[in-house]
Scaffold this motif. Structure first.
Motif, PDB file in Angstrom:
ATOM      1  N   ILE A 159       2.327  33.638  54.478  1.00 52.11           N
ATOM      2  CA  ILE A 159       1.438  33.645  55.639  1.00 52.11           C
ATOM      3  C   ILE A 159       0.244  34.527  55.308  1.00 52.11           C
ATOM      4  CG2 ILE A 159       1.213  34.224  58.083  1.00 52.11           C
ATOM      5  CD1 ILE A 159       3.359  32.138  57.709  1.00 52.11           C
ATOM      6  N   THR A 160      -0.962  33.999  55.486  1.00 50.07           N
ATOM      7  CA  THR A 160      -2.175  34.784  55.281  1.00 50.07           C
ATOM      8  C   THR A 160      -2.813  35.093  56.627  1.00 50.07           C
ATOM      9  OG1 THR A 160      -2.563  33.839  53.099  1.00 50.07           O
ATOM     10  CG2 THR A 160      -4.447  34.867  54.191  1.00 50.07           C
ATOM     11  N   ILE A 161      -3.043  36.371  56.861  1.00 49.43           N
ATOM     12  CA  ILE A 161      -3.695  36.842  58.078  1.00 49.43           C
ATOM     13  C   ILE A 161      -5.153  37.103  57.722  1.00 49.43           C
ATOM     14  CG2 ILE A 161      -3.756  38.658  59.830  1.00 49.43           C
ATOM     15  CD1 ILE A 161      -0.716  39.127  59.008  1.00 49.43           C
TER      16      ILE A 161
ATOM     17  N   THR B  75      -1.712  38.858  52.889  1.00 48.58           N
ATOM     18  CA  THR B  75      -0.787  37.755  52.663  1.00 48.58           C
ATOM     19  C   THR B  75       0.624  38.310  52.596  1.00 48.58           C
ATOM     20  OG1 THR B  75      -2.456  36.484  51.475  1.00 48.58           O
ATOM     21  CG2 THR B  75      -0.165  35.826  51.153  1.00 48.58           C
ATOM     22  N   LEU B  76       1.502  37.739  53.439  1.00 50.24           N
ATOM     23  CA  LEU B  76       2.898  38.158  53.515  1.00 50.24           C
ATOM     24  C   LEU B  76       3.798  37.046  52.994  1.00 50.24           C
ATOM     25  CD1 LEU B  76       2.850  39.517  57.176  1.00 50.24           C
ATOM     26  CD2 LEU B  76       2.566  40.837  55.075  1.00 50.24           C
TER      27      LEU B  76
ATOM     28  N   THR C 232      13.966  38.620  54.579  1.00 50.40           N
ATOM     29  CA  THR C 232      13.110  39.726  54.155  1.00 50.40           C
ATOM     30  C   THR C 232      11.642  39.299  54.149  1.00 50.40           C
ATOM     31  OG1 THR C 232      13.331  39.115  51.818  1.00 50.40           O
ATOM     32  CG2 THR C 232      14.918  40.716  52.693  1.00 50.40           C
ATOM     33  N   TRP C 233      10.774  40.290  54.257  1.00 46.13           N
ATOM     34  CA  TRP C 233       9.333  40.057  54.160  1.00 46.13           C
ATOM     35  C   TRP C 233       8.740  41.106  53.233  1.00 46.13           C
ATOM     36  CZ3 TRP C 233       5.879  43.855  55.467  1.00 46.13           C
ATOM     37  CH2 TRP C 233       6.347  44.893  56.257  1.00 46.13           C
TER      38      TRP C 233
ATOM     39  N   ALA D 269      -3.483  42.046  49.551  1.00 44.96           N
ATOM     40  CA  ALA D 269      -4.395  42.441  50.625  1.00 44.96           C
ATOM     41  C   ALA D 269      -5.780  42.639  50.021  1.00 44.96           C
ATOM     42  CB  ALA D 269      -3.912  43.717  51.304  1.00 44.96           C
ATOM     43  N   THR D 270      -6.802  42.242  50.784  1.00 41.02           N
ATOM     44  CA  THR D 270      -8.173  42.379  50.308  1.00 41.02           C
ATOM     45  C   THR D 270      -8.997  43.134  51.344  1.00 41.02           C
ATOM     46  OG1 THR D 270      -8.919  40.311  51.323  1.00 41.02           O
ATOM     47  CG2 THR D 270      -8.021  40.169  49.076  1.00 41.02           C
TER      48      THR D 270
END
Length: 91
Positions: A20-22, A30-31, A52-53, A58-59
């Motif tokens: 998943i990208t926020i 991105t998780l 798990t996550w 991260a940018t």
């Protein structure tokens, strides 16, 4: 992006792998989620999910963010919505 969700109706279990990208105004996070679904009944639209996550990347303002933990919740197959609880740490 749901990478893969496999449901075994005979075994009443499944697996899930999703990234998943926020998107934020000043970068992205991105998780990755990996886990399993249980309580699968062919006539029921709801299942229990857990796993798990972790932070994959991260940018921008969040560059260098790391973290991970666990999650539990329910997934509604009719809507695709998953609700639950996340625990863990980010740094």
């Amino acid at each position: 992006l749901l990478n893969e969700e496999i449901v075994n109706l005979a075994g009443l279990i499944g697996t899930i792998h999703a990234d998943i990208t926020i998107a934020k105004p000043n970068g992205t996070i991105t998780l990755r989620f990996q886990g399993q679904t249980t309580g699968i009944i062919p006539t029921s639209p709801m299942v229990t999910v857990s796993g798990t996550w972790m932070v994959l990347s991260a940018t921008g303002a969040d560059a260098g963010l790391h973290g991970g933990g666990t999650f539990t919740g329910t997934e509604d197959f009719t809507t695709g919505v998953t609700n639950g609880t996340f625990t863990g740490t980010v740094h």
